[in-house]
Enzyme design. Structure first.
Site: not given
Length: 459
Positions: A16, A155
């Protein structure tokens, strides 16, 4: 006191970031983010530090150097798999292992120390560094039981609707009993959405064995910021800049506009220094008391003496004495040594040269590869002609000399003590002590010549 070890997770490519530079090498205030992590871990005094590298392993390892051992994670199969790569170095050790992410440059050594102390004081097998997040989206959630004890970590991608409402997040930093950590890692499964081996699953494994798991909550969520893209990188830069600037101001430094002043972490500034807006101070720079920097000056790897002024100028890799006046618009290049009470004026460039106490180069000059004595006056437009296209040569100007405007000193050449060089001279031979040197063609006036030229143009 128990031995301590540190494992830094730095194997990710950082897709990213959209960059050819590997994520942990992206700079925050001029230093790669992984270096900030290493520097903040050092005060915790780990007996061994291991950095897990993957993408760009050679470059990351080269940068880290002797600060840490490095171990290659050939495939990125999750954080649990990453820590397991350090097993050969650490598995048989007794003590505490702190696991941190290489993309969290804002966590302070005080927080690391408090986490380790809490873990050891509690006698826990694992301790999680947590924080309350204003927007917990994307973070793993810390799920507690009715007794407020840590139950498990889930998560974000695997969390249920109710679990997503929890705002206490896992920062990705942990302390473990070292042997318990590596034994439990072999029981971590990749049965999850990502098909990865998650380090937080070690928490559940230890709890299922009735081992004690604790949590230490930091009051400052901002310091736990993980950098995954350029937006977060800018946020980290802003946060660290604010922290450093506030520390300097509390120590007696005046920053006229802290939001527009950039000071890197290793800079040392004494009290009563005044820094104007737009200044950038980097590297191993020391600025002594009563100096004044800026506005719009850049100083890198320099010693700046007491009471010195550096106005709208650039200085790098140099030593500048006390009560020196520099600028505006001067350029002090590497290996310059400027003596006390010297003056470097506007549009002057100094490179790999020494300038003695009380000497002056007031404007529009280039001083390169020169040894200039004390109390020397160098006039406007003077150039030390140091380069013949192949080699650089030294110009020596002894004490108390006076160099007239628009002079060229063609090196190698020496101007003797107390001598004068007439304005407009090109000096190619040594000038004796206490002499006047004139090296220019004799002036000839041809009367009426200009009028003849003008008449020719009309024809």
């Amino acid at each position: 006191m128990a031995k301590r070890y540190a494992v830094i997770l730095a194997a990710g490519k950082g897709t990213r970031m959209k960059s050819k530079l590997y994520k942990v090498l992206h700079p925050v205030l001029g230093r790669p983010m992984v270096q900030h992590v290493i520097d903040q871990l050092k005060p915790v005094k780990p007996d061994e530090m291991v950095t897990i590298v993957g993408h760009g392993a050679d470059k990351v390892a080269e940068y880290i150097g002797e600060d840490s051992e490095t171990v290659l994670q050939e495939e990125q199969l999750g954080t649990g798999h990453a820590v397991l790569q350090a097993e050969d170095l650490l598995k048989n050790q007794e003590g505490t292992t702190i696991v941190v992410c290489g993309d969290t440059p804002l966590i302070t050594h005080e927080t690391y120390q408090a986490l380790c102390d809490h873990h050891e004081r509690e006698g826990a097998k694992a301790t999680i560094l947590t924080a309350k997040a204003p927007d917990p989206g994307g973070y793993g959630r810390v799920i507690r039981d009715d007794q407020n004890q840590v139950k498990r970590i889930v998560e974000h991608k695997d969390a249920s609707g109710n679990e997503l409402l929890v705002d206490e997040i896992n920062t990705g930093t942990y302390c473990f009993d070292n042997k318990a950590l590596f034994e439990a890692l072999h029981h971590v499964s990749n049965d999850n959405v990502q098909g990865e081996y998650y380090l937080p699953d070690v928490i559940e494994i230890l709890q299922n064995r009735n081992e004690k798991v604790s949590a230490f909550q930091t009051a400052d969520f901002e310091e736990t910021l993980g950098i995954n893209d350029r937006v977060a990188l800018a946020q980290a830069e802003k946060s660290l800049k604010k922290r450093i600037n506030e520390q300097h101001m509390r120590n007696g430094v005046t920053l006229i506009d802290p939001d527009n002043t950039y000071i890197s972490p290793e800079v040392v500034i004494e009290a009563d220094v005044l820094i104007h807006p737009g200044s950038v101070i980097k590297g191993k720079t020391t600025i002594k008391a009563d100096a004044e920097i800026g506005p719009h000056s850049e100083v890198e790897n320099c010693y700046v003496g007491e009471g010195t002024t550096l106005e709208q100028s650039v200085a790098k890799d140099s030593r500048i004495g006390d009560r020196v006046q520099i600028g505006p618009y001067s350029h002090i290049r590497p290996e310059a040594k400027i003596g006390n009470e010297a003056k470097i004026g506007n549009f002057v460039e100094v490179k790999k040269s020494s300038l003695g106490d009380k000497s002056k180069v007031s404007h529009l000059s280039y001083i390169g590869d020169a040894d200039v004595g004390r109390n020397v006056n160098i006039g406007c437009g003077t150039i030390t002609v140091n380069y013949d296209g192949k080699n650089k040569y030294l110009t020596t100007i002894d004490d108390d000399s006076f160099i007239g405007c628009n002079s060229n000193l063609v090196a190698p050449v020496t101007v003797g003590k107390g001598s004068y060089v007439a304005a407009g001279s090109t000096i190619t031979k040594d000038v004796p002590e206490d002499a006047l040197s004139i090296a220019r063609s004799r002036q000839t006036n041809k009367e009426g010549y200009a009028s003849r030229i003008k008449n020719q143009k009309k024809d």
